[in-house]
Design an enzyme around this catalytic site. Structure first.
Site, PDB file in Angstrom:
ATOM      1  N   ASP A   1      40.856   0.565 -11.959  1.00 26.41           N
ATOM      2  CA  ASP A   1      39.533   1.195 -12.135  1.00 26.41           C
ATOM      3  C   ASP A   1      38.469   0.353 -11.436  1.00 26.41           C
ATOM      4  O   ASP A   1      38.374  -0.848 -11.685  1.00 26.41           O
ATOM      5  CB  ASP A   1      39.214   1.299 -13.628  1.00 26.41           C
ATOM      6  CG  ASP A   1      40.207   2.198 -14.333  1.00 26.41           C
ATOM      7  OD1 ASP A   1      40.191   3.413 -14.085  1.00 26.41           O
ATOM      8  OD2 ASP A   1      41.035   1.674 -15.104  1.00 26.41           O
TER       9      ASP A   1
ATOM     10  N   THR B   1      49.796   6.913  -4.313  1.00 26.84           N
ATOM     11  CA  THR B   1      49.577   7.125  -5.747  1.00 26.84           C
ATOM     12  C   THR B   1      48.522   8.215  -5.942  1.00 26.84           C
ATOM     13  O   THR B   1      47.809   8.595  -5.006  1.00 26.84           O
ATOM     14  CB  THR B   1      49.099   5.835  -6.458  1.00 26.84           C
ATOM     15  OG1 THR B   1      47.719   5.621  -6.153  1.00 26.84           O
ATOM     16  CG2 THR B   1      49.905   4.618  -6.059  1.00 26.84           C
TER      17      THR B   1
ATOM     18  N   ASP C   1      47.402  -3.468 -23.676  1.00 27.34           N
ATOM     19  CA  ASP C   1      46.540  -4.107 -22.690  1.00 27.34           C
ATOM     20  C   ASP C   1      47.340  -5.132 -21.874  1.00 27.34           C
ATOM     21  O   ASP C   1      47.890  -6.095 -22.442  1.00 27.34           O
ATOM     22  CB  ASP C   1      45.399  -4.805 -23.448  1.00 27.34           C
ATOM     23  CG  ASP C   1      44.420  -5.503 -22.519  1.00 27.34           C
ATOM     24  OD1 ASP C   1      44.657  -5.555 -21.307  1.00 27.34           O
ATOM     25  OD2 ASP C   1      43.405  -6.004 -23.041  1.00 27.34           O
TER      26      ASP C   1
ATOM     27  N   GLU D   1      45.092   7.034  -5.112  1.00 29.33           N
ATOM     28  CA  GLU D   1      44.941   6.854  -3.666  1.00 29.33           C
ATOM     29  C   GLU D   1      44.608   8.207  -3.020  1.00 29.33           C
ATOM     30  O   GLU D   1      43.709   8.290  -2.183  1.00 29.33           O
ATOM     31  CB  GLU D   1      46.251   6.308  -3.091  1.00 29.33           C
ATOM     32  CG  GLU D   1      46.228   6.110  -1.600  1.00 29.33           C
ATOM     33  CD  GLU D   1      47.509   5.457  -1.093  1.00 29.33           C
ATOM     34  OE1 GLU D   1      48.502   5.408  -1.835  1.00 29.33           O
ATOM     35  OE2 GLU D   1      47.504   4.990   0.048  1.00 29.33           O
TER      36      GLU D   1
ATOM     37  N   GLU E   1      54.121  -3.920 -12.911  1.00 29.20           N
ATOM     38  CA  GLU E   1      53.009  -3.083 -12.448  1.00 29.20           C
ATOM     39  C   GLU E   1      51.989  -2.928 -13.571  1.00 29.20           C
ATOM     40  O   GLU E   1      52.330  -2.567 -14.700  1.00 29.20           O
ATOM     41  CB  GLU E   1      53.496  -1.701 -12.004  1.00 29.20           C
ATOM     42  CG  GLU E   1      52.325  -0.868 -11.466  1.00 29.20           C
ATOM     43  CD  GLU E   1      52.722   0.506 -10.962  1.00 29.20           C
ATOM     44  OE1 GLU E   1      53.898   0.715 -10.601  1.00 29.20           O
ATOM     45  OE2 GLU E   1      51.833   1.377 -10.945  1.00 29.20           O
TER      46      GLU E   1
HETATM   47  C1  LIG Z   1      42.364   4.182 -11.705  1.00 30.62           C
HETATM   48  S1  LIG Z   1      43.841   4.323 -12.621  1.00 30.62           S
HETATM   49  C2  LIG Z   1      45.098   4.117 -11.363  1.00 30.62           C
HETATM   50  C3  LIG Z   1      46.426   4.639 -11.793  1.00 30.62           C
HETATM   51  C4  LIG Z   1      47.561   4.480 -10.759  1.00 30.62           C
HETATM   52  N1  LIG Z   1      47.869   3.088 -10.516  1.00 30.62           N
HETATM   53  C5  LIG Z   1      47.239   5.171  -9.455  1.00 30.62           C
HETATM   54  O1  LIG Z   1      47.056   4.481  -8.434  1.00 30.62           O
HETATM   55  O2  LIG Z   1      47.204   6.406  -9.450  1.00 30.62           O
HETATM   56  C6  LIG Z   1      43.898   2.749 -13.451  1.00 30.62           C
HETATM   57  C7  LIG Z   1      44.865   2.732 -14.621  1.00 30.62           C
HETATM   58  O3  LIG Z   1      44.916   1.400 -15.117  1.00 30.62           O
HETATM   59  C8  LIG Z   1      45.002   1.439 -16.532  1.00 30.62           C
HETATM   60  N2  LIG Z   1      44.488   0.155 -17.034  1.00 30.62           N
HETATM   61  C9  LIG Z   1      43.270  -0.387 -16.814  1.00 30.62           C
HETATM   62  N3  LIG Z   1      43.156  -1.575 -17.398  1.00 30.62           N
HETATM   63  C10 LIG Z   1      44.358  -1.806 -18.014  1.00 30.62           C
HETATM   64  C11 LIG Z   1      44.859  -2.873 -18.798  1.00 30.62           C
HETATM   65  N4  LIG Z   1      44.118  -3.945 -19.064  1.00 30.62           N
HETATM   66  N5  LIG Z   1      46.110  -2.770 -19.286  1.00 30.62           N
HETATM   67  C12 LIG Z   1      46.877  -1.684 -19.019  1.00 30.62           C
HETATM   68  N6  LIG Z   1      46.456  -0.635 -18.269  1.00 30.62           N
HETATM   69  C13 LIG Z   1      45.212  -0.706 -17.782  1.00 30.62           C
HETATM   70  C14 LIG Z   1      44.159   2.638 -16.923  1.00 30.62           C
HETATM   71  O4  LIG Z   1      44.535   3.157 -18.184  1.00 30.62           O
HETATM   72  C15 LIG Z   1      44.459   3.612 -15.790  1.00 30.62           C
HETATM   73  O5  LIG Z   1      45.540   4.457 -16.110  1.00 30.62           O
END
Ligand SMILES: C[S@@+](CC[C@H](N)C(=O)[O-])C[C@H]1O[C@@H](n2cnc3c(N)ncnc32)[C@H](O)[C@@H]1O
Length: 222
Positions: free
Chosen positions: A129, A200, A106, A203, A54
Site C-alpha cells: 500500500d 499482480t 500482521d 500492478e 511474501e
Molecule cells: C496494495 S495490496 C497489494 C496486493 C498484492 N501484493 C498485489 O500486488 O496485487 C497490499 C496488501 O498488503 C497487505 N498488507 C499491508 N500491510 C500488511 C502487513 N503488515 N501484514 C500483512 N499484510 C499486509 C494488505 O492487506 C493488502 O492486501
C-alpha cells in the site's frame, strides 16, 4: 534488534468475503495455515526447501503461481485480508500446491517474533500500500527499521525483492535499502522484472493509470 511498529501498514476494513472464501478458510486453514503464536518457528518442521516469504499477497494469484512453478523452494505468504486468505487457500487446494503455507496476521509481528535470524532465502513485497498522502506516509511498510528487521532474518546471500508503481514510494524504498550497510543493490538502480514474477492485481491497476513500475532487488552481503 527489536522493532515495534506502533502504526500499522494496513487498515482492517469490514470487507466482503464470499461464501466460497469463508468455506475455504474453515476447511483448509488447519492444513495450509500456520497459526500466529508469537514464538519462534522451527522452520524445518514446516518447510523442506529454502524459504521465501511474501508480505501482503492480496488475493494471492501471483503467490500461488510462483509456488507452483518453483517446487524446489518453500513459500510463506503473510496477509491480513481475509478474502485473500480464503482465495489463496482454495487455490492451494485446487492446484495441489505443497510448498506454500499461509499466516493470517500482521507481517511485521510475524517476522519479528516467529522468524528466526538468518533463516530466509528471500522476501517478496509486491505493490505494498503506497499511502500516498503526506500524513499517511508514516504507515508505509518499508522504512529503515523494517528493512533492518528483514535483513536480520535473511541468510547472507539472501535477497529482498520489491516492486511498486508509486514513484515517491519507489524513491523511499531505494533510499532505505541503499542506506543499509548489509545490503547491496544487484542493479545500478532499478531492477528488471524477474521472469519468475507474474503480473499482480495491483500492478495491473497501476499500469491502467500509466504508472511506471519500479522494481528493486538487493542482496544481503554480510
Ligand atoms: C496494495 S495490496 C497489494 C496486493 C498484492 N501484493 C498485489 O500486488 O496485487 C497490499 C496488501 O498488503 C497487505 N498488507 C499491508 N500491510 C500488511 C502487513 N503488515 N501484514 C500483512 N499484510 C499486509 C494488505 O492487506 C493488502 O492486501
Amino acid at each position: 534488534m527489536e522493532y515495534k511498529q506502533n502504526i500499522k501498514s494496513y487498515v482492517l476494513r469490514a470487507s466482503r468475503i464470499s461464501s466460497g472464501q469463508k468455506l475455504a478458510i474453515e476447511k483448509y486453514s488447519e492444513k495450509h495455515c500456520i497459526k500466529y503464536s508469537g514464538q519462534k518457528l522451527d522452520i524445518s518442521e514446516y518447510f523442506s526447501h529454502p524459504l521465501c516469504i511474501e508480505i501482503g499477497f492480496g488475493m494471492g494469484t501471483a503467490t500461488a503461481q510462483i509456488a507452483h512453478r518453483n517446487p524446489d523452494k518453500s513459500f510463506l505468504g503473510i496477509e491480513v485480508h481475509l478474502p485473500g486468505i480464503g482465495r489463496l487457500l482454495s487455490k492451494i487446494e485446487e492446484d495441489g500446491i505443497g510448498n506454500l503455507k499461509v499466516i493470517n496476521h500482521d507481517a511485521v509481528e510475524v517476522i519479528e517474533t516467529m522468524i528466526p535470524e538468518s533463516s530466509v532465502e528471500g522476501f517478496h513485497i509486491f505493490f505494498p500500500d503506497p499511502w500516498p498522502k503526506t500524513k499517511q506516509q508514516k504507515r508505509r511498510l518499508i522504512n529503515q527499521e523494517f528493512t533492518q528487521l528483514l535483513v536480520s532474518r535473511l541468510k547472507v546471500g539472501g535477497y529482498i525483492y520489491m516492486a511498486t508503481d508509486w514513484e515517491h514510494y519507489a524513491q523511499q524504498m531505494l533510499r532505505v535499502l541503499s542506506a543499509n550497510q548489509d545490503l547491496q543493490n544487484e542493479y545500478e538502480l532499478w531492477a528488471e522484472k524477474p521472469i519468475w514474477r507474474p503480473e499482480t492485481a495491483f500492478e495491473s491497476k497501476g499500469k491502467k493509470k500509466n504508472h511506471i513500475i519500479r522494481e528493486l532487488y538487493f542482496k544481503r552481503v554480510k
